[in-house]
Motif scaffolding. Structure first.
Motif, PDB file in Angstrom:
ATOM      1  N   THR A   1       0.769  -1.123   0.046  1.00  0.00           N
ATOM      2  CA  THR A   1       0.053   0.007  -0.112  1.00  0.00           C
ATOM      3  C   THR A   1       0.920   1.203   0.118  1.00  0.00           C
ATOM      4  O   THR A   1       1.939   1.338   1.012  1.00  0.00           O
ATOM      5  CB  THR A   1      -1.047   0.052   1.071  1.00  0.00           C
ATOM      6  N   TRP A   2       0.517   2.295  -0.704  1.00  0.00           N
ATOM      7  CA  TRP A   2       1.096   3.504  -0.905  1.00  0.00           C
ATOM      8  C   TRP A   2       0.604   4.361   0.245  1.00  0.00           C
ATOM      9  O   TRP A   2      -0.589   4.278   0.617  1.00  0.00           O
ATOM     10  CB  TRP A   2       0.947   4.204  -2.063  1.00  0.00           C
ATOM     11  N   THR A   3       1.406   5.278   0.922  1.00  0.00           N
ATOM     12  CA  THR A   3       1.195   6.206   1.961  1.00  0.00           C
ATOM     13  C   THR A   3       1.873   7.240   2.136  1.00  0.00           C
ATOM     14  O   THR A   3       2.918   7.313   1.653  1.00  0.00           O
ATOM     15  CB  THR A   3       0.874   5.359   3.427  1.00  0.00           C
TER      16      THR A   3
ATOM     17  N   ARG B   1      -4.856  -4.041  -4.355  1.00  0.00           N
ATOM     18  CA  ARG B   1      -4.209  -2.921  -3.124  1.00  0.00           C
ATOM     19  C   ARG B   1      -3.679  -1.913  -3.400  1.00  0.00           C
ATOM     20  O   ARG B   1      -3.676  -0.753  -3.215  1.00  0.00           O
ATOM     21  CB  ARG B   1      -3.987  -3.909  -1.898  1.00  0.00           C
ATOM     22  N   LEU B   2      -2.394  -2.461  -4.398  1.00  0.00           N
ATOM     23  CA  LEU B   2      -1.428  -1.153  -4.613  1.00  0.00           C
ATOM     24  C   LEU B   2      -2.015  -0.288  -5.596  1.00  0.00           C
ATOM     25  O   LEU B   2      -2.044   0.906  -5.429  1.00  0.00           O
ATOM     26  CB  LEU B   2      -0.352  -2.175  -5.570  1.00  0.00           C
TER      27      LEU B   2
ATOM     28  N   SER C   1      -5.263   0.514  -5.819  1.00  0.00           N
ATOM     29  CA  SER C   1      -6.185   1.630  -5.416  1.00  0.00           C
ATOM     30  C   SER C   1      -5.578   2.501  -4.224  1.00  0.00           C
ATOM     31  O   SER C   1      -6.045   3.871  -4.375  1.00  0.00           O
ATOM     32  CB  SER C   1      -7.147   0.725  -4.337  1.00  0.00           C
ATOM     33  N   SER C   2      -4.282   2.256  -3.775  1.00  0.00           N
ATOM     34  CA  SER C   2      -3.732   3.103  -2.781  1.00  0.00           C
ATOM     35  C   SER C   2      -3.098   4.076  -3.714  1.00  0.00           C
ATOM     36  O   SER C   2      -3.187   5.386  -3.327  1.00  0.00           O
ATOM     37  CB  SER C   2      -2.780   2.460  -1.888  1.00  0.00           C
TER      38      SER C   2
END
Length: 376
Positions: free
Chosen positions: A256-258, A347-348, A350-351
């Motif tokens: 996940t990107w944050t 997940r990747l 979407s983030s």
């Protein structure tokens, strides 16, 4: 004490540094119970990404015919901690493998590494020094992203086909050659050894986690941090930012990107620091293309879904109208594959759409984001 030594330890060096497993304290069936209870008291959880309680896995696989598989393949390109363990401290992993075999009653153990892996020489040299109760076989696994998934390992060791089998039956129910099988990451096994060598209370007080840090940091590599620390602390352990960091990819290619550096590490223990001068959408598009190419091509989400979202991201970079299609497609991937591979890709993606929202707007409007304009 740190987990990773500054140089490779032979058996004598390992025992001077870490001690000798107190086998007499865990003799017999009562000893197996005490060993598993110690692991439970330490609250040891899997270090391969899922974080499942290790004591529960040991109990589930406790059968006279069981097999223990040590997963040292490390399929994610952003993770290198398992290779560091097998290179620098192979005996810690092998102690953990023997302890897991004793806890489950296994009569066979298998240590899996990728074909051509540079850790093979270290592992084989370590095995030559030992006289373990349960024999260890080193098995080389095809160098594919999904080949190190738990059910894919079981499938390969049984039939030679390194594709995931699906979510059921679990390996402890029917694993390698139909026998109950415990599959544990080599980092988990090294931590298991430390639980027994140090005692569960001391282990919990002094525990450190291995995390691979790459990207825009001064000292990229494997670092040791306290459990639950922030991403800021993880980056600091790698020498801090080498240049301004815009966002962080947490959990490897299926992570996940944050942009919230107060959050912690989840999933695979790998952190990539994206420099502010780089385009996060472009990086994500390259990863999605890799994930699509590396699928097992045996279920709909992998055969059709992953290539579709990879193509959507490529079109998005060119300024095409891909966002609506991505909004429809991404929810259809999660939970529908034979393994979690499509879940990670969704997940990747979407983030990335969320964290790099301003760049999505810029690409959609003109085919270039502010990053590409600033360095053109």
């Amino acid at each position: 004490m740190t987990i990773l030594p500054p140089h490779r330890l032979d058996l004598a060096g390992h025992r001077r540094r870490n001690g000798v497993v107190p086998w007499v304290a865990y003799h017999g069936e009562d000893g197996r119970d005490r060993l598993i209870e110690a692991v439970a008291a330490a609250d040891l959880r899997g270090r391969g990404g899922a974080g499942f309680p290790t004591a529960r896995k040991l109990r589930a696989a406790r059968e006279p015919r069981s097999i223990v598989v040590a997963n040292g393949c490390e399929g994610d390109p952003l993770s290198h901690k398992d290779a560091a363990l097998l290179t620098l401290s192979p005996h810690l992993v092998l102690d953990g493998l023997q302890l897991a075999a004793h806890a489950t009653g296994a009569t066979e153990t298998i240590l899996c590494v990728h074909q051509g892996s540079p850790v093979r020489s270290s592992v084989r040299a370590a095995l030559a020094e030992r006289d373990d109760r349960v024999p260890v076989r080193v098995e080389e696994i095809p160098r594919r992203y999904v080949a190190s998934e738990e059910s894919a390992l079981v499938h390969h060791l049984t039939s030679g086909d390194a594709r995931p089998l699906g979510k059921s039956p679990r390996p402890d129910e029917r694993g390698v050659r139909g026998r109950p099988t415990l599959v544990d990451n080599v980092d988990t096994l090294a931590q298991l050894a430390l639980v027994i060598l140090q005692g569960p209370q001391h282990y919990r007080a002094a525990r450190a986690d291995l995390v691979t840090v790459t990207g825009a940091v001064r000292r990229p590599g494997v670092v040791e941090v306290a459990p639950g620390v922030s991403l800021s602390a993880v980056l600091a352990a790698a020498g801090g930012e080498a240049e301004p960091v815009r966002a962080v990819l947490v959990g490897g290619y299926g992570g996940t990107w944050t942009s919230d550096f107060r959050s912690g590490v989840t999933g695979i223990s790998a952190v990539y620091a994206l420099p502010a001068r780089a385009c996060g959408l472009e990086y994500t598009a390259k990863v999605l293309a890799f994930l699509a190419a590396e699928s097992a091509r045996q279920c709909g989400p992998c055969m059709f879904g992953l290539p579709a979202i990879a193509a959507d991201f490529a079109e998005l970079l060119r300024g095409g109208p891909a966002t609506d299609r991505l909004a429809r497609r991404l929810p259809l991937l999660s939970g529908r594959g034979a393994c979690a591979h499509p879940d990670g890709a969704a997940r990747l993606a979407s983030s990335a759409l969320r964290v790099f929202e301003a760049d999505v707007v810029a690409h959609t409007a003109g085919g270039r984001c502010r990053i590409l304009e600033s360095v053109a």
